[in-house]
Motif scaffolding. Structure first.
Motif, short mmCIF file in Angstrom:
data_model
loop_
_atom_site.label_atom_id
_atom_site.label_comp_id
_atom_site.label_asym_id
_atom_site.label_seq_id
_atom_site.Cartn_x
_atom_site.Cartn_y
_atom_site.Cartn_z
N THR A 1 -29.89 -95.07 -2.93
CA THR A 1 -30.52 -94.70 -4.19
C THR A 1 -30.80 -96.01 -4.86
N TYR A 2 -31.90 -95.97 -5.66
CA TYR A 2 -32.32 -97.25 -6.23
C TYR A 2 -32.88 -96.83 -7.61
N VAL A 3 -32.08 -97.64 -8.58
CA VAL A 3 -32.43 -97.52 -9.99
C VAL A 3 -32.73 -98.74 -10.67
N THR A 4 -33.63 -98.74 -11.45
CA THR A 4 -34.37 -99.91 -12.15
C THR A 4 -34.44 -99.56 -13.81
N LEU A 5 -34.25 -100.47 -14.59
CA LEU A 5 -34.41 -100.36 -15.89
C LEU A 5 -35.15 -101.55 -16.51
N GLU B 1 -24.74 -92.24 -6.46
CA GLU B 1 -25.12 -93.75 -7.10
C GLU B 1 -25.66 -93.17 -8.27
N ALA B 2 -26.33 -92.19 -8.68
CA ALA B 2 -27.27 -91.93 -9.81
C ALA B 2 -27.11 -90.24 -10.11
N LEU C 1 -37.44 -96.41 -16.93
CA LEU C 1 -36.34 -96.27 -16.25
C LEU C 1 -37.04 -95.70 -14.74
N VAL D 1 -29.57 -87.78 -12.62
CA VAL D 1 -30.98 -87.46 -13.32
C VAL D 1 -30.91 -86.08 -13.96
N VAL E 1 -35.98 -94.09 -10.91
CA VAL E 1 -34.90 -93.76 -10.24
C VAL E 1 -35.54 -93.13 -8.83
N SER E 2 -35.16 -93.83 -7.74
CA SER E 2 -35.63 -93.22 -6.25
C SER E 2 -34.26 -92.65 -5.58
#
Length: 111
Positions: free
Chosen positions: A8-12, A52-53, A22, A55, A24-25
């Motif tokens: 799981t890939y999260v960026t801000l 991991e995330a 934001l 949403v 989220v993948s």
């Protein structure tokens, strides 16, 4: 492109004088999807969760469900239907390819 495995890939991203972005993948077999109704101020939600995330998507505010909310819900539904159709098609294609390779190996024709 290499296969990184499940993740799981999260960026801000936040820039000066810009709204935060934001991303989220989810690329994980541990993804859970659910929906329901928030009880404190009744409105629907759609939820995607991994280890991991988390949403949650809901309507635009605490008031009545709007025409825009309905349009967004229809877009989500249509996108999910396309996703399902693509997954089913690829699964069928991959199963046929795997079976063909297995048949060739069993008959001794594999290189």
């Amino acid at each position: 492109m290499s296969n990184l495995g499940p993740y799981t890939y999260v960026t801000l991203s936040m820039g000066p004088d810009e709204a935060p972005h934001l991303g989220v993948s989810f690329y994980t077999p541990r993804l859970r999807v659910s929906s329901g109704l928030l009880f404190s101020n009744p409105r629907p939600f759609l939820e995607f969760t991994s280890q991991e995330a988390h949403v949650r998507i809901s309507t635009t505010g605490a008031g009545a469900v709007t025409d825009a909310d309905l349009a967004t819900a229809r877009e989500i539904f249509n996108a999910a239907a396309r996703y399902l159709a693509d997954c089913e098609r690829l699964h069928t294609d991959q199963s046929a390819t795997d079976q063909s390779a297995s048949d060739k190996t069993a008959s001794g024709t594999a290189a």
